[in-house]
Write a protein that holds these residues in place. Structure first.
Motif, PDB file in Angstrom:
ATOM      1  N   MET A   1       0.876  -1.196  -0.191  1.00  0.00           N
ATOM      2  CA  MET A   1      -0.075   0.028   0.072  1.00  0.00           C
ATOM      3  C   MET A   1       0.891   1.246   0.146  1.00  0.00           C
ATOM      4  O   MET A   1       1.813   1.309   0.791  1.00  0.00           O
ATOM      5  CB  MET A   1      -0.905  -0.224   1.240  1.00  0.00           C
ATOM      6  N   THR A   2       0.601   2.191  -1.028  1.00  0.00           N
ATOM      7  CA  THR A   2       1.323   3.649  -0.979  1.00  0.00           C
ATOM      8  C   THR A   2       0.675   4.275   0.136  1.00  0.00           C
ATOM      9  O   THR A   2      -0.314   4.417   0.391  1.00  0.00           O
ATOM     10  CB  THR A   2       1.051   4.156  -2.283  1.00  0.00           C
ATOM     11  N   ALA A  32      -3.048   4.974   1.501  1.00  0.00           N
ATOM     12  CA  ALA A  32      -3.151   5.555   2.864  1.00  0.00           C
ATOM     13  C   ALA A  32      -2.367   6.891   3.015  1.00  0.00           C
ATOM     14  O   ALA A  32      -1.573   7.419   2.373  1.00  0.00           O
ATOM     15  CB  ALA A  32      -2.435   4.676   3.983  1.00  0.00           C
ATOM     16  N   ILE A  33      -2.819   7.695   4.095  1.00  0.00           N
ATOM     17  CA  ILE A  33      -2.271   8.810   4.062  1.00  0.00           C
ATOM     18  C   ILE A  33      -1.907   9.284   5.524  1.00  0.00           C
ATOM     19  O   ILE A  33      -2.670   8.917   6.479  1.00  0.00           O
ATOM     20  CB  ILE A  33      -3.324  10.246   3.733  1.00  0.00           C
ATOM     21  N   ILE A  34      -1.059   9.988   5.866  1.00  0.00           N
ATOM     22  CA  ILE A  34      -0.599  10.706   7.195  1.00  0.00           C
ATOM     23  C   ILE A  34      -0.543  11.839   7.184  1.00  0.00           C
ATOM     24  O   ILE A  34      -0.045  12.755   6.345  1.00  0.00           O
ATOM     25  CB  ILE A  34       1.042   9.988   7.672  1.00  0.00           C
ATOM     26  N   ILE A 178       3.237  17.585  -0.328  1.00  0.00           N
ATOM     27  CA  ILE A 178       2.658  16.271  -0.248  1.00  0.00           C
ATOM     28  C   ILE A 178       3.626  15.352  -0.894  1.00  0.00           C
ATOM     29  O   ILE A 178       4.167  15.460  -1.836  1.00  0.00           O
ATOM     30  CB  ILE A 178       1.409  16.316  -1.353  1.00  0.00           C
ATOM     31  N   PHE A 179       4.057  14.347  -0.269  1.00  0.00           N
ATOM     32  CA  PHE A 179       5.415  13.435  -0.646  1.00  0.00           C
ATOM     33  C   PHE A 179       4.698  12.071  -0.926  1.00  0.00           C
ATOM     34  O   PHE A 179       3.680  11.451  -0.111  1.00  0.00           O
ATOM     35  CB  PHE A 179       6.146  13.337   0.798  1.00  0.00           C
ATOM     36  N   VAL A 180       5.127  11.557  -1.996  1.00  0.00           N
ATOM     37  CA  VAL A 180       4.223  10.534  -2.529  1.00  0.00           C
ATOM     38  C   VAL A 180       5.564   9.514  -2.884  1.00  0.00           C
ATOM     39  O   VAL A 180       6.642   9.920  -3.517  1.00  0.00           O
ATOM     40  CB  VAL A 180       3.467  10.510  -3.850  1.00  0.00           C
ATOM     41  N   PRO A 181       5.616   8.041  -2.384  1.00  0.00           N
ATOM     42  CA  PRO A 181       7.013   7.282  -2.809  1.00  0.00           C
ATOM     43  C   PRO A 181       6.734   6.998  -4.292  1.00  0.00           C
ATOM     44  O   PRO A 181       5.666   7.070  -4.965  1.00  0.00           O
ATOM     45  CB  PRO A 181       6.286   5.925  -2.144  1.00  0.00           C
ATOM     46  N   PHE A 182       7.901   7.159  -4.779  1.00  0.00           N
ATOM     47  CA  PHE A 182       7.971   7.290  -6.480  1.00  0.00           C
ATOM     48  C   PHE A 182       9.403   6.636  -6.722  1.00  0.00           C
ATOM     49  O   PHE A 182      10.455   6.985  -6.159  1.00  0.00           O
ATOM     50  CB  PHE A 182       7.756   8.541  -6.876  1.00  0.00           C
ATOM     51  N   GLY A 183       9.138   5.389  -7.413  1.00  0.00           N
ATOM     52  CA  GLY A 183      10.717   4.839  -8.181  1.00  0.00           C
ATOM     53  C   GLY A 183      11.446   4.556  -6.691  1.00  0.00           C
ATOM     54  O   GLY A 183      10.912   3.622  -5.836  1.00  0.00           O
ATOM     55  N   GLU A 184      12.682   4.810  -6.704  1.00  0.00           N
ATOM     56  CA  GLU A 184      13.608   4.651  -5.812  1.00  0.00           C
ATOM     57  C   GLU A 184      13.593   5.420  -4.526  1.00  0.00           C
ATOM     58  O   GLU A 184      14.187   5.400  -3.644  1.00  0.00           O
ATOM     59  CB  GLU A 184      15.044   4.565  -6.123  1.00  0.00           C
ATOM     60  N   GLY A 185      12.735   6.633  -4.696  1.00  0.00           N
ATOM     61  CA  GLY A 185      12.618   7.743  -3.818  1.00  0.00           C
ATOM     62  C   GLY A 185      11.250   8.053  -3.244  1.00  0.00           C
ATOM     63  O   GLY A 185      10.339   7.279  -3.162  1.00  0.00           O
ATOM     64  N   GLU A 186      10.957   9.620  -3.772  1.00  0.00           N
ATOM     65  CA  GLU A 186       9.765  10.165  -3.504  1.00  0.00           C
ATOM     66  C   GLU A 186       9.548  11.292  -4.529  1.00  0.00           C
ATOM     67  O   GLU A 186      10.486  11.860  -4.883  1.00  0.00           O
ATOM     68  CB  GLU A 186       9.502  10.416  -2.116  1.00  0.00           C
ATOM     69  N   ARG A 187       8.302  11.622  -4.480  1.00  0.00           N
ATOM     70  CA  ARG A 187       7.960  13.077  -5.312  1.00  0.00           C
ATOM     71  C   ARG A 187       7.316  13.839  -4.253  1.00  0.00           C
ATOM     72  O   ARG A 187       6.465  13.315  -3.496  1.00  0.00           O
ATOM     73  CB  ARG A 187       6.983  12.655  -6.453  1.00  0.00           C
TER      74      ARG A 187
END
Length: 207
Positions: A1-2, A32-34, A178-187
């Motif tokens: 889950m992202t 999910a969101i924090i 807003i931070f979203v897991p993306f690839g090897e890191g995040e956007r």
């Protein structure tokens, strides 16, 4: 889950919109969101002082246009946007410390933040007044007096500072960030307008 992280300050009208509009995106993607309270003034002071200079010019075309578009976004979202009020720009440190006091209980934080956004942007109540914050908390079934007392604890003050510094270190320059897991890191995405990119990034997912 992202899991998406949403750094927010109640004093930002664009954050009010994004707070509302991101929720169906999270639900539709099974993500999910924090919710992460921070102090946007601390962010501005550290990395984006141009905001203050822009506010000093009431004829600034970008600001005039953004206020007009803000009302359109609110109508599209079905949200009240009785803004600006006599309390704008509001000092949000008391409100954001109260949010930090609720951070470990995300459901309660969401409940309070929803009510606080409605209070400020709908009813023009002063979020810099501790008594108003107590009343808002009580109205949603929380113990406002106990929460107000917690805002004076050093641990809560430190948490707000730490959240703010963490957001800055990750690239934040305003609210919401807003931070979203993306690839090897995040956007990182900023504001209500970039929510389509948040939706896209969630669908791409981490590597």
């Amino acid at each position: 889950m992202t899991t998406v992280e949403f750094y927010f300050d109640l004093s930002s009208p664009w954050t009010c919109l994004a707070f509302h509009n991101i929720q169906p995106i999270i639900k539709d993607n099974g993500a999910a969101i924090i919710w992460k309270p921070f102090l946007v003034g601390g962010v501005f002071n550290a990395v984006n002082q141009d905001v203050y200079a822009a506010r000093e010019n009431p004829d600034n075309r970008k600001f005039v246009h953004s206020f007009r578009v803000l009302k359109d976004w609110a109508k599209l979202a079905g949200l009240p946007m009785n803004f600006p009020s006599e309390h704008h720009p509001v000092k949000s440190v008391h409100a954001m410390r109260l949010c930090c006091a609720l951070e470990e209980d995300q459901a309660a934080l969401h409940k309070f933040a929803t009510a606080a956004f409605n209070a400020y942007y709908g009813d023009q109540r002063n979020l810099d007044d501790p008594e108003v914050l107590i009343a808002i908390a009580n109205e949603v079934g929380l113990d406002g007096v106990a929460l107000a007392a917690k805002t004076q604890e050093q641990a809560i003050k430190d948490r707000l500072r730490a959240n703010t510094e963490e957001a800055i270190a990750r690239g934040a320059y305003g609210s919401p960030s807003i931070f979203v897991p993306f690839g090897e890191g995040e956007r990182m995405y900023f504001g209500n307008d970039q929510l389509p990119l948040v939706n896209w990034a969630i669908k791409q997912g981490p590597a």
